[in-house]
Motif scaffolding. Structure first.
Motif, mmCIF file in Angstrom:
data_model
loop_
_atom_site.group_PDB
_atom_site.id
_atom_site.type_symbol
_atom_site.label_atom_id
_atom_site.label_comp_id
_atom_site.label_asym_id
_atom_site.label_seq_id
_atom_site.Cartn_x
_atom_site.Cartn_y
_atom_site.Cartn_z
ATOM 1 N N SER A 72 0.858 -1.185 0.000
ATOM 2 C CA SER A 72 0.000 0.000 0.000
ATOM 3 C C SER A 72 0.893 1.234 0.000
ATOM 4 O O SER A 72 2.053 1.188 0.410
ATOM 5 C CB SER A 72 -0.911 0.011 1.235
ATOM 6 O OG SER A 72 -0.148 0.057 2.421
ATOM 7 N N GLY A 73 0.352 2.339 -0.459
ATOM 8 C CA GLY A 73 1.139 3.568 -0.547
ATOM 9 C C GLY A 73 1.547 3.836 -1.980
ATOM 10 O O GLY A 73 1.082 3.205 -2.920
ATOM 11 N N ASP A 74 2.437 4.818 -2.158
ATOM 12 C CA ASP A 74 2.871 5.206 -3.502
ATOM 13 C C ASP A 74 3.702 4.088 -4.131
ATOM 14 O O ASP A 74 4.737 3.694 -3.598
ATOM 15 C CB ASP A 74 3.695 6.491 -3.438
ATOM 16 C CG ASP A 74 2.872 7.672 -2.949
ATOM 17 O OD1 ASP A 74 1.648 7.622 -3.171
ATOM 18 O OD2 ASP A 74 3.444 8.600 -2.361
ATOM 19 N N SER A 231 15.407 -6.774 2.050
ATOM 20 C CA SER A 231 15.778 -5.731 1.081
ATOM 21 C C SER A 231 14.528 -5.060 0.503
ATOM 22 O O SER A 231 14.535 -3.848 0.226
ATOM 23 C CB SER A 231 16.634 -6.326 -0.040
ATOM 24 O OG SER A 231 15.899 -7.259 -0.809
ATOM 25 N N LEU A 232 13.452 -5.826 0.343
ATOM 26 C CA LEU A 232 12.197 -5.243 -0.147
ATOM 27 C C LEU A 232 11.623 -4.256 0.873
ATOM 28 O O LEU A 232 11.178 -3.163 0.519
ATOM 29 C CB LEU A 232 11.175 -6.351 -0.426
ATOM 30 C CG LEU A 232 11.317 -7.120 -1.743
ATOM 31 C CD1 LEU A 232 10.358 -8.302 -1.777
ATOM 32 C CD2 LEU A 232 11.035 -6.193 -2.918
ATOM 33 N N TYR A 233 11.605 -4.656 2.164
ATOM 34 C CA TYR A 233 11.115 -3.763 3.214
ATOM 35 C C TYR A 233 11.905 -2.452 3.200
ATOM 36 O O TYR A 233 11.328 -1.357 3.287
ATOM 37 C CB TYR A 233 11.239 -4.438 4.587
ATOM 38 C CG TYR A 233 10.030 -5.223 5.019
ATOM 39 C CD1 TYR A 233 8.960 -4.600 5.645
ATOM 40 C CD2 TYR A 233 9.960 -6.595 4.826
ATOM 41 C CE1 TYR A 233 7.848 -5.317 6.062
ATOM 42 C CE2 TYR A 233 8.863 -7.332 5.228
ATOM 43 C CZ TYR A 233 7.806 -6.683 5.844
ATOM 44 O OH TYR A 233 6.710 -7.388 6.241
ATOM 45 N N LEU A 236 11.144 -0.398 -0.240
ATOM 46 C CA LEU A 236 9.792 0.176 -0.297
ATOM 47 C C LEU A 236 9.593 1.218 0.798
ATOM 48 O O LEU A 236 8.926 2.240 0.579
ATOM 49 C CB LEU A 236 8.748 -0.938 -0.174
ATOM 50 C CG LEU A 236 8.636 -1.856 -1.408
ATOM 51 C CD1 LEU A 236 7.801 -3.088 -1.084
ATOM 52 C CD2 LEU A 236 8.016 -1.101 -2.574
ATOM 53 N N GLY A 237 10.179 0.949 2.000
ATOM 54 C CA GLY A 237 10.057 1.935 3.071
ATOM 55 C C GLY A 237 10.708 3.247 2.698
ATOM 56 O O GLY A 237 10.218 4.334 3.046
ATOM 57 N N GLY A 238 11.801 3.192 1.936
ATOM 58 C CA GLY A 238 12.463 4.406 1.491
ATOM 59 C C GLY A 238 11.715 5.113 0.381
ATOM 60 O O GLY A 238 12.053 6.256 0.045
ATOM 61 N N HIS A 239 10.711 4.473 -0.205
ATOM 62 C CA HIS A 239 9.912 5.086 -1.271
ATOM 63 C C HIS A 239 8.448 5.250 -0.845
ATOM 64 O O HIS A 239 7.539 5.215 -1.677
ATOM 65 C CB HIS A 239 10.004 4.240 -2.550
ATOM 66 C CG HIS A 239 11.356 4.297 -3.203
ATOM 67 N ND1 HIS A 239 12.447 3.623 -2.694
ATOM 68 C CD2 HIS A 239 11.809 4.965 -4.314
ATOM 69 C CE1 HIS A 239 13.507 3.850 -3.466
ATOM 70 N NE2 HIS A 239 13.158 4.666 -4.450
#
Length: 811
Positions: A72-74, A231-233, A236-239
């Motif tokens: 969810s999110g951008d 690495s996905l967390y 995605l957290g950085g984006h």
């Protein structure tokens, strides 16, 4: 010498054929009993083999993803391209999904999931294939294959879709098969496919979730996947995107295998019981047959026939019947296994493919059909052929009664005081010949154990479900697509009922680490933190160890986690773990473990914590993701009306519900029962097979008894006993056997149900199931066994009634 040998062989071959023909009733009963057992074995073994083979075949053809990440999110297509370049990731595909309500014109509103995918040739994995019609476009939708069958939607039908932008009428223009759909008949949602333009036109882009489908480099171990997920967390957290859940998929084995594993174990046990029943039947008939053959054995020995040759002759008779049973059972089992596989596979959105016979089933039937009957027959045959020559020549082939003992005298006293003379005599006959009693009881007791054990398993599923739901004090659970303020929700909900009791819960993505290693959820979509409001009383988890929250836990870092997940990772109340929620990382203590069988197999697994403790760690203060509302107990229809009314009231305020997690308490129970429906249907089908095997075995055993008692019957006829009285005595004796077998089989079935219940719960649901006795099943079995006794004794009783005194005494 050779001529003499051939003559002797011809005599023995003639004897084999003559024995089978003269005792043709017992021969056919043996063949039918063995064929029924082999049919049960072949059907179950073949069904299991065909199911697993076909499931894996279809799974591989779909180009399965290894990880399915709900975000969810951008997030957009450019982000997916960037993710493809992360270490270890080899391919990325995606789909969008949004919760909607739909209905046929003038029909009831239903919850559904709207899915957006490109056309099949543009998909990389978990392929959604067009079955009929055309791919969804700007003016039409497609319906998923299982959803079409469940809802009755057909090509050309028009449906209404309710979204925040209004109600949209649209046609069904195609039918699609998607490999990752929970069957609606097992509680899954109806799934519709739309184009991205349609999603945008209806204003659902912002409400839709994106699912990333990812393939990665070997090995397919949890450790390697943990590295990729980490690495996905981070990326995605950085984006500014949040991982809602991660589902792991075996690239070679279908995701539905665990669901069928528990069923298969129980079915294999029942197949062995069916074969055991057939072998008991062979043992019984051979015992009686050898008793009648003693005089012939003596004559053959006097003519020089060796014990070995006699043994091989009688074994040949058994093997000939076994071959005939195999010829009957193999084609029928092949057809039944394929049809049963097709019915079960339809629940998983596939068919059984072209007809084929399972090599595993054929090998099992051949091995069991040729070896087990011979093993069952060895004892009676060896006992018969070893008889001494003088004893054999003096034998009349009749049954030997044991000397009266204390039990016989007790039965005689009970019969004389409580029953009429004829019924008392029948009761005494049950115990007079112990070998005959053992023959009859073995057939009935085995059938009863199999039948009642299966029904006890059904009661365990239903009873455990009711026990869990007893702690759910809400009537309706509503989940929101986006967190909402309770200050806004309360007046909307209480507009319907001012006295309604409501609680607001929050949900947060969650990772748990223990000793630095990830804690993997039993649920396939990962973990989710559930914030329990202070003083909340509308829901309490089914605690298995430790405790639930109390007022002293407010603000404390305390967790209640799933029992199975705790067991797998060696966790227990008192252990401390690290919890990661968003960008927050802190230490928590486990205070309890819970059991849940209402959780969907493809679902997020809940971890419960005090709301105040979570609020202190996050920025989502006072926001509600889940609303529990209590009301007077409602039936499913009234519950639907309440949810529709509340949903419409919320929609008027621009608040959308997450239909996948919005459900009423009664519907939750129905949903869980639908998950078990296939299990229950299969168990009842096998129970029916057990009855068939037991009925045939009982008929054969009673027929043998009449033949064994021809001299007794002759004596009764010579004393003037009418044929009707003899018929009545045979039937009453069968009823006595039935009641005795019921008394024996009830406690044995209860004892066997415990380990089978534990096996079913651990393999099928990965939980401990409570044990419940199916009282109705006990009474059903009593009625059935009495009916079987009467039905099976009618033909032997009529034969006994027609035997004249001269025939019986000369026989």
């Amino acid at each position: 010498m050779t001529h003499v040998g051939m003559t002797g062989l011809n005599i023995l071959l003639h004897k084999i054929w003559r024995d089978l023909w003269l005792a043709r009733q017992q021969t056919w009963l043996t063949i039918m009993s063995l064929a029924t057992g082999l049919f049960t074995l072949g059907t179950i073994t073949g069904m299991i083999s065909l199911q697993l083979e076909r499931m894996d075949q279809v799974h591989l053809a779909s180009h399965p993803s290894h990880l399915q990440v709900l975000v969810s999110g951008d997030h957009d297509d450019d982000s997916a391209t960037a993710i493809r370049h992360l270490p270890g990731i080899t391919a990325v595909d995606s789909l969008q999904q949004a919760a909607v309500r739909f209905r046929k014109p003038d029909g009831q509103w239903q919850q559904g999931l709207l899915m957006v995918r490109p056309e099949p040739e543009q998909q990389a994995m978990d392929l959604s294939l067009l079955i009929q019609g055309h791919w969804p476009d700007d003016s039409s939708l497609a319906v998923e294959n299982l959803s079409a069958a469940f809802t009755g939607l057909q090509m050309g039908d028009r449906i209404d879709i309710a979204t925040e932008s209004g109600i949209h009428s649209v046609a069904i223009g195609g039918m699609v098969r998607h490999p990752l759909v929970k069957p609606p008949r097992l509680g899954g949602q109806a799934v519709l496919f739309a184009s991205r333009a349609t999603l945008h036109a209806w204003g659902l882009d912002s409400a839709a979730l994106r699912q990333l489908l990812i393939q990665h480099t070997p090995p397919f171990t949890l450790e390697h996947r943990d590295e990729i997920t980490a690495s996905l967390y981070a990326w995605l957290g950085g984006h500014h995107a949040t991982i809602r859940s991660v589902m792991v998929q075996d690239p070679e084995k279908h995701w539905g295998r665990p669901y069928l594993a528990g069923i298969h174990i129980i079915l294999q046990g029942m197949a062995l019981v069916a074969m055991l029943l057939a072998c008991v039947m062979i043992f019984n008939i051979l015992s009686a047959h050898m008793a009648r053959q003693i005089r012939q054995i003596g004559i053959l020995k006097a003519l020089g026939t060796t014990t070995l040759r006699l043994t091989l002759t009688y074994l040949a008779e058994v093997e000939l019947m076994a071959v005939m049973a195999l010829l009957m059972a193999i084609p029928l089992a092949g057809i039944a296994a394929w049809l049963a596989s097709d019915a079960v596979l339809a629940l998983f959105n596939m068919d059984a493919g072209s007809f084929r016979f399972s090599a595993v089933a054929l090998a099992s039937m051949m091995a069991c059909g040729l070896i087990l009957p011979a093993l069952a027959a060895v004892g009676p045959i060896w006992t018969g052929v070893r008889v001494r020559l003088t004893e054999a020549l003096g034998s009349h082939g009749q049954e030997h009664h044991s000397k009266p003992d204390h039990l016989d005298r007790l039965i005689d006293v009970i019969g004389a005081r409580m029953l009429p003379t004829l019924e008392a005599s029948a009761l005494s006959q049950c115990f007079r010949a112990r070998s005959r009693m053992l023959m009859t009881q073995s057939v009935l007791v085995l059938s009863g154990i199999g039948f009642m054990t299966l029904l006890n398993l059904v009661s365990a599923l239903e009873g455990t479900l009711d026990h869990e739901l007893a702690s759910h004090h809400y009537q309706v659970k509503m989940a929101f697509s986006q967190p909402q303020s309770m200050a806004i929700l309360q007046p909307i909900i209480r507009q319907h009922d001012a006295a309604i009791d409501i609680e607001g819960w929050a949900r947060h993505p969650l990772q748990i680490l223990h000793a630095g290693l990830p804690v993997h959820a039993t649920g396939r979509l990962g973990l989710q933190l559930m914030a329990v409001p202070a003083g909340g009383h509308l829901f309490t988890a089914d605690i298995r160890a430790g405790r639930w929250f109390n007022s002293a836990d407010s603000g404390q870092h305390h967790l209640v986690i799933n029992e199975t997940t705790a067991t797998i990772h060696g966790l227990a109340p008192g252990d401390r773990v690290e919890a990661i929620t968003g960008n927050n990382r802190s230490e928590w203590e486990i205070i309890g473990t819970y059991r849940s069988i209402t959780t969907q197999p493809i679902a997020v697994e809940a971890v419960y914590a005090p709301q105040k403790a979570i609020d202190n760690d996050t920025d989502d203060l006072s926001l509600t993701s889940l609303l529990l509302a209590s009301a007077q107990p409602l039936d499913a229809t009234t519950e639907d009306s309440l949810i529709d009314h509340l949903q419409a009231s919320l929609a008027d305020k621009g608040i959308a519900l997450d239909s996948f997690n919005t459900i009423g308490r009664e519907h939750l129970r129905l949903y869980a029962l639908r998950q078990f429906q296939a299990v229950i249907m299969i168990f009842k089908g096998v129970a029916g097979m057990m009855l068939l095997v037991g009925g045939i075995g009982l008929a054969g055993t009673l027929a043998v008894q009449v033949l064994q008692r021809r001299r007794d019957i002759g004596i009764l006829r010579s004393l003037g006993t009418p044929g009707s009285a003899i018929i009545r005595m045979v039937v009453v004796e069968a009823l006595c056997h039935a009641v005795l077998a019921w008394i024996i089989s009830v406690p044995l079935a209860w004892m066997l149900a415990k380990p089978m219940t534990e096996t079913l719960g651990s393999v099928l649901l990965q939980v401990h199931l409570d044990q419940y006795m199916n009282v109705a099943g006990m009474l059903y079995w009593l009625g059935i066994v009495l009916f079987m006794a009467v039905a099976a004794s009618v033909t032997p009783a009529l034969q006994a009634g027609r035997i004249s005194a001269r025939e019986a005494l000369e026989g």
